[in-house]
Write a protein that holds these residues in place. Structure first.
Motif, mmCIF file in Angstrom:
data_model
loop_
_atom_site.group_PDB
_atom_site.id
_atom_site.type_symbol
_atom_site.label_atom_id
_atom_site.label_comp_id
_atom_site.label_asym_id
_atom_site.label_seq_id
_atom_site.Cartn_x
_atom_site.Cartn_y
_atom_site.Cartn_z
ATOM 1 N N GLU A 198 50.905 34.118 39.342
ATOM 2 C CA GLU A 198 51.118 35.502 38.888
ATOM 3 C C GLU A 198 49.921 36.350 39.298
ATOM 4 O O GLU A 198 48.916 35.839 39.777
ATOM 5 C CB GLU A 198 51.259 35.540 37.358
ATOM 6 C CG GLU A 198 49.971 35.144 36.631
ATOM 7 C CD GLU A 198 50.099 35.164 35.122
ATOM 8 O OE1 GLU A 198 50.639 36.157 34.585
ATOM 9 O OE2 GLU A 198 49.659 34.187 34.485
ATOM 10 N N TYR A 199 50.080 37.636 39.081
ATOM 11 C CA TYR A 199 48.977 38.578 39.288
ATOM 12 C C TYR A 199 48.935 39.371 37.988
ATOM 13 O O TYR A 199 49.799 40.213 37.737
ATOM 14 C CB TYR A 199 49.277 39.458 40.500
ATOM 15 C CG TYR A 199 48.112 40.216 41.087
ATOM 16 C CD1 TYR A 199 46.882 40.292 40.453
ATOM 17 C CD2 TYR A 199 48.257 40.873 42.313
ATOM 18 C CE1 TYR A 199 45.835 41.001 41.011
ATOM 19 C CE2 TYR A 199 47.210 41.587 42.884
ATOM 20 C CZ TYR A 199 46.011 41.638 42.222
ATOM 21 O OH TYR A 199 44.974 42.356 42.780
ATOM 22 N N LYS A 200 47.943 39.044 37.144
ATOM 23 C CA LYS A 200 47.888 39.659 35.805
ATOM 24 C C LYS A 200 47.738 41.176 35.919
ATOM 25 O O LYS A 200 47.205 41.686 36.908
ATOM 26 C CB LYS A 200 46.713 39.067 35.020
ATOM 27 C CG LYS A 200 46.868 37.574 34.743
ATOM 28 C CD LYS A 200 46.636 37.252 33.278
ATOM 29 C CE LYS A 200 47.012 35.813 32.954
ATOM 30 N NZ LYS A 200 45.972 34.837 33.300
ATOM 31 N N PRO A 201 48.208 41.922 34.890
ATOM 32 C CA PRO A 201 48.163 43.384 34.961
ATOM 33 C C PRO A 201 46.775 43.925 35.283
ATOM 34 O O PRO A 201 45.767 43.449 34.743
ATOM 35 C CB PRO A 201 48.632 43.811 33.565
ATOM 36 C CG PRO A 201 49.555 42.705 33.158
ATOM 37 C CD PRO A 201 48.916 41.439 33.702
ATOM 38 N N HIS A 202 46.740 44.887 36.167
ATOM 39 C CA HIS A 202 45.478 45.448 36.679
ATOM 40 C C HIS A 202 45.757 46.843 37.237
ATOM 41 O O HIS A 202 46.917 47.252 37.365
ATOM 42 C CB HIS A 202 44.925 44.556 37.809
ATOM 43 C CG HIS A 202 45.873 44.451 38.956
ATOM 44 N ND1 HIS A 202 46.906 43.538 38.976
ATOM 45 C CD2 HIS A 202 45.999 45.166 40.110
ATOM 46 C CE1 HIS A 202 47.609 43.696 40.085
ATOM 47 N NE2 HIS A 202 47.085 44.684 40.792
#
Ligand code: PD2
Ligand code: ZN
Length: 295
Positions: A198-202
């Protein structure tokens, strides 16, 4: 009678604007409260300019008329890329093809596009990227360098801008679509997420408070827009999420999500992430757009 800008008024203007209130509404409220329109306008502009300088967000532009399309300008912030969606067209011209407009949202500015790339172009991009994949790095804003980021468990690579006919074709399409010079784009990045990745919220903009940011900004200023193109379809999971507004964009091959942010601030609501892939794998190509030529 002359009216002056009190600290309380300044504070109120900043609060309204960072909460996402349009300048027209702030002005309207000031006039209703007894401010002369001209004084109110000057107070608004000056206060926001000072405030932006303090948070390091660059130049202020006046709000554009609603019909403006090229380089859309917003309440407090810089000009940003945007699509020509006045009149709510079903499709938009991307030069060598037309692209479907599936969703258009104002705040955050998000547009979901259908058919930006053909199936063959998606396959060709994956094939060209595959042998060059390595664990993804993100720009480390404390130093300005790059480092492995545990919030991003995908593998990735960057193409050079204009490095092949396929890359040039895709970059020209994006330039036309979002009305932003292709020279302002970073090289196209391809990411691959396996199950669980995943790509955590940023935020995609660089945090003005980080010491490494001035170095990063030397290569074309802030990021002001992002295009994420889906190159395949995971079986489950892997959507692109916008947690501030509860939006999730489904990863469908050839489709894309465009979003912009006219100031490096959470009030743009541009927080976003790549949800974990639950089954299958996910391939995307990301184009980040800067304020000026990216060198
Ligand atoms: O892969 C995605 O869905 C995604 C999500 C958030 C990509 C990016 N950010 C990015 O490349 O900035
Ligand atoms: Zn991102």
């Amino acid at each position: 009678m002359t009216q002056s800008i009190t600290p309380e008024l300044r504070q109120w203007i900043i609060e309204q604007s960072t909460a996402g209130c349009l300048p027209e509404s702030v002005l309207d409220a000031m006039v209703k409260a007894g401010w002369q329109a001209e004084v109110a306008e000057r107070a608004l502009e000056q206060t926001l300019r000072d405030h932006l300088q303090q948070i390091g967000a660059g130049r202020v532009v006046a709000p554009a008329p609603a019909t403006s399309t090229v380089g859309a300008r917003h309440a407090i912030g810089v000009a940003v890329p945007d699509l020509a969606l006045a009149g709510s067209p079903r499709r938009v011209d991307a030069g060598d093809r037309e692209v479907d407009v599936i969703v258009s949202m104002g705040q955050p500015r998000v547009v979901v596009l259908g058919g930006l790339l053909s199936d063959e172009e998606c396959e060709a991009l994956i094939a060209a990227a595959r042998p060059r994949m390595a664990r993804s790095l993100t720009v480390e804003t404390t130093t300005g360098g790059e480092e492995l980021n545990p919030n991003r468990t995908s593998n990735g690579m960057f193409f050079q801008r204009g490095e092949s006919e396929l890359i040039r074709r895709i970059e020209a399409r994006i330039e036309r679509l979002v009305q932003w010079p292709l020279e302002n784009g970073e090289g196209l990045q391809v990411l691959n997420y396996q199950v669980g990745a995943e790509y955590k919220p940023h935020y995609d903009y660089f945090d003005p408070a980080e010491p490494g940011t001035p170095t990063i900004l030397q290569r074309g200023g802030q990021r002001v827009g992002t295009v994420v193109i889906y190159l395949n379809e995971p079986v489950r999971g892997g959507g692109t999420t916008f947690p501030d507004v509860g939006l999730e964009v489904a990863p469908i091959r050839g489709n894309a999500v465009f979003f912009s942010y006219n100031r490096p601030h959470p009030s743009t609501l541009s927080l976003h992430g790549g949800a974990p892939v639950l089954e299958g794998e996910k391939w995307v190509a990301t184009k980040w757009l800067r304020e000026r030529e990216f060198v």
